[in-house]
Design an enzyme around this catalytic site. Structure first.
Site, PDB file in Angstrom:
ATOM      1  N   SER A  10     100.287  41.148  51.498  1.00 22.34           N
ATOM      2  CA  SER A  10     101.047  42.359  51.159  1.00 22.34           C
ATOM      3  C   SER A  10     100.091  43.413  50.638  1.00 22.34           C
ATOM      4  CB  SER A  10     102.088  42.047  50.084  1.00 22.34           C
ATOM      5  OG  SER A  10     102.487  43.257  49.467  1.00 22.34           O
ATOM      6  N   HIS A  35     101.786  42.755  55.692  1.00 23.67           N
ATOM      7  CA  HIS A  35     103.123  42.954  55.113  1.00 23.67           C
ATOM      8  C   HIS A  35     103.145  44.281  54.354  1.00 23.67           C
ATOM      9  CE1 HIS A  35     106.941  41.325  53.443  1.00 23.67           C
ATOM     10  NE2 HIS A  35     106.564  41.877  52.296  1.00 23.67           N
ATOM     11  N   ASP A  37     105.321  46.730  52.046  1.00 27.34           N
ATOM     12  CA  ASP A  37     106.466  46.769  51.140  1.00 27.34           C
ATOM     13  C   ASP A  37     106.929  48.201  50.926  1.00 27.34           C
ATOM     14  OD1 ASP A  37     106.994  44.018  50.349  1.00 27.34           O
ATOM     15  OD2 ASP A  37     104.984  44.049  49.476  1.00 27.34           O
ATOM     16  N   MET A  39     109.503  50.616  49.302  1.00 21.22           N
ATOM     17  CA  MET A  39     110.479  50.654  48.195  1.00 21.22           C
ATOM     18  C   MET A  39     110.873  52.099  47.939  1.00 21.22           C
ATOM     19  SD  MET A  39     108.814  47.929  45.555  1.00 21.22           S
ATOM     20  CE  MET A  39     107.989  46.433  46.111  1.00 21.22           C
ATOM     21  N   HIS A  68     108.795  45.441  55.335  1.00 16.14           N
ATOM     22  CA  HIS A  68     109.838  44.911  54.444  1.00 16.14           C
ATOM     23  C   HIS A  68     110.523  46.097  53.776  1.00 16.14           C
ATOM     24  CE1 HIS A  68     110.667  42.201  50.658  1.00 16.14           C
ATOM     25  NE2 HIS A  68     111.773  42.624  51.244  1.00 16.14           N
ATOM     26  N   MET A  70     112.817  47.642  51.377  1.00 21.57           N
ATOM     27  CA  MET A  70     113.600  47.480  50.145  1.00 21.57           C
ATOM     28  C   MET A  70     114.176  48.849  49.810  1.00 21.57           C
ATOM     29  SD  MET A  70     110.920  44.946  48.280  1.00 21.57           S
ATOM     30  CE  MET A  70     109.634  45.440  49.410  1.00 21.57           C
ATOM     31  N   MET A 141     113.305  35.670  49.465  1.00 20.72           N
ATOM     32  CA  MET A 141     112.543  36.224  48.338  1.00 20.72           C
ATOM     33  C   MET A 141     112.452  35.174  47.234  1.00 20.72           C
ATOM     34  SD  MET A 141     111.677  39.478  48.973  1.00 20.72           S
ATOM     35  CE  MET A 141     110.956  39.703  47.367  1.00 20.72           C
ATOM     36  N   GLY A 146     110.587  44.218  44.004  1.00 25.47           N
ATOM     37  CA  GLY A 146     110.258  45.415  43.237  1.00 25.47           C
ATOM     38  C   GLY A 146     108.797  45.505  42.818  1.00 25.47           C
ATOM     39  N   GLY A 149     102.819  40.486  41.834  1.00 24.10           N
ATOM     40  CA  GLY A 149     102.267  39.829  40.644  1.00 24.10           C
ATOM     41  C   GLY A 149     103.270  39.102  39.773  1.00 24.10           C
ATOM     42  N   ASP A 180     108.454  35.287  50.147  1.00 22.53           N
ATOM     43  CA  ASP A 180     107.772  36.440  49.562  1.00 22.53           C
ATOM     44  C   ASP A 180     107.972  36.459  48.049  1.00 22.53           C
ATOM     45  OD1 ASP A 180     106.690  38.912  49.014  1.00 22.53           O
ATOM     46  OD2 ASP A 180     108.152  40.063  50.171  1.00 22.53           O
ATOM     47  N   GLY A 202     100.467  38.689  47.886  1.00 22.41           N
ATOM     48  CA  GLY A 202      99.934  39.936  47.353  1.00 22.41           C
ATOM     49  C   GLY A 202      98.761  39.654  46.452  1.00 22.41           C
TER      50      GLY A 202
HETATM   51  C1  DX5 Z   1     107.972  42.239  45.988  1.00 23.99           C
HETATM   52  C2  DX5 Z   1     107.313  42.421  47.337  1.00 23.99           C
HETATM   53  C3  DX5 Z   1     106.261  41.417  47.594  1.00 23.99           C
HETATM   54  C4  DX5 Z   1     105.099  41.463  46.649  1.00 23.99           C
HETATM   55  C5  DX5 Z   1     104.305  40.184  46.768  1.00 23.99           C
HETATM   56  O1  DX5 Z   1     109.099  43.025  45.920  1.00 23.99           O
HETATM   57  O2  DX5 Z   1     108.273  42.316  48.368  1.00 23.99           O
HETATM   58  O3  DX5 Z   1     105.822  41.491  48.944  1.00 23.99           O
HETATM   59  O4  DX5 Z   1     104.271  42.558  46.863  1.00 23.99           O
HETATM   60  O5  DX5 Z   1     103.332  40.156  45.783  1.00 23.99           O
HETATM   61  P1  DX5 Z   1     102.884  38.791  45.064  1.00 23.99           P
HETATM   62  O6  DX5 Z   1     102.435  37.863  46.149  1.00 23.99           O
HETATM   63  O7  DX5 Z   1     101.805  39.228  44.135  1.00 23.99           O
HETATM   64  O8  DX5 Z   1     104.106  38.251  44.365  1.00 23.99           O
HETATM   65 ZN    ZN Z   2     107.590  42.073  50.477  1.00 25.51          ZN
END
Ligand code: DX5
Ligand code: ZN
Length: 235
Positions: A10, A35, A37, A39, A68, A70, A141, A146, A149, A180, A202
């Site tokens: 990600s 990937h 993200d 948002m 993805h 969101m 998920m 959101g 980490g 994810d 990520g």
């Molecule tokens: C969270 C995202 C993830 C996130 C993953 O809302 O959809 O893709 O960036 O990051 P890690 O692997 O650090 O949890």
């Molecule tokens: Zn994601």
């Protein structure tokens, strides 16, 4: 034929000042997908990246661009992301009614893209039922969406197994399952053994001292667990 587990780094955790180098690094390290993200500050509190970035990313990589979404209004935005180069568009079931989910998947397929649907951790797996017979991928998920980490939510592997069972029951043998959130060397084996095919990473990749090695280590740990689970299932 056995398909190895694929890693989808990600880029939310990448170094935005050196994004090109980070993409080249994950590509050379053997990532399967990249990937992205997206948002909107409404569906989730965070506000991240969108169409202009995807356009440049698509021109710079041969990796599968896994988007993805969101966001609150996927039906309005899907064509924008398809035009920008998405190979796989991932919509959240919570952002759509059942009819709208069917419509979103049809819209993505008509454009020649792969369609995925995502579930937040507390959403019943049955929310995928209207489309599970035709999805290319389901996303489980393992954190509240959101932020990168966060810590993996225990029990998410059981949801992976449940999604796999429902896809099989619906006759969709080719559907991939993506997980994810909080996936790294410790958690990847859990979800891979439960049936996950694609692992989003990520922080476990981009914040590691040696990101390429981290990617390969997570992938290898997941594959060992998956092969063991498959061997156990056949015994
Ligand atoms: C969270 C995202 C993830 C996130 C993953 O809302 O959809 O893709 O960036 O990051 P890690 O692997 O650090 O949890
Ligand atoms: Zn994601």
């Amino acid at each position: 034929m056995y398909q190895p587990v694929r890693i989808a780094p990600s880029i939310l955790s990448a170094d935005f000042m050196n994004l090109g180098a980070d993409i080249a690094m994950i590509e050379a390290a053997g990532a399967g997908f990249v990937h992205i993200d997206v948002m909107d500050g409404h569906f989730v509190p965070n506000l991240t990246m969108g169409v202009p970035l995807l356009k440049q990313l698509k021109a710079a990589t041969s990796l599968v661009c896994d988007v993805h979404l969101m966001i609150d209004n996927p039906l309005t935005e899907i064509p924008w992301f398809i035009d920008a180069g998405a190979d796989l568009v991932n919509v959240h079931a919570e952002a759509l009614t059942a009819d709208e989910l069917v419509c979103a998947v049809a819209m993505i397929h008509e454009a020649g893209c792969k369609a995925a649907a995502a579930l937040k951790p507390k959403t019943p797996v049955s929310a995928l039922d209207p489309v599970i017979d035709r999805l290319d991928m389901a996303l489980v998920m393992s954190v509240e969406p959101g932020f990168s980490g966060q810590s993996y939510i225990a029990g998410s592997d059981r949801r992976v197994a449940e999604v796999a069972a429902r896809a099989r029951a619906a006759g969709n043998e080719s559907m991939l399952i993506q997980v994810d959130g909080g996936i790294g060397e410790v958690t990847a084996p859990l979800v891979a053994a439960a049936g996950a095919d694609v692992l989003v990473c990520g922080n476990a990749v981009f914040k590691a001292p040696d990101p390429a090695l981290a990617l390969q280590t997570v992938q290898a740990a997941a594959d060992v667990a998956r092969l063991a689970a498959l061997a156990g299932g056949e015994a």
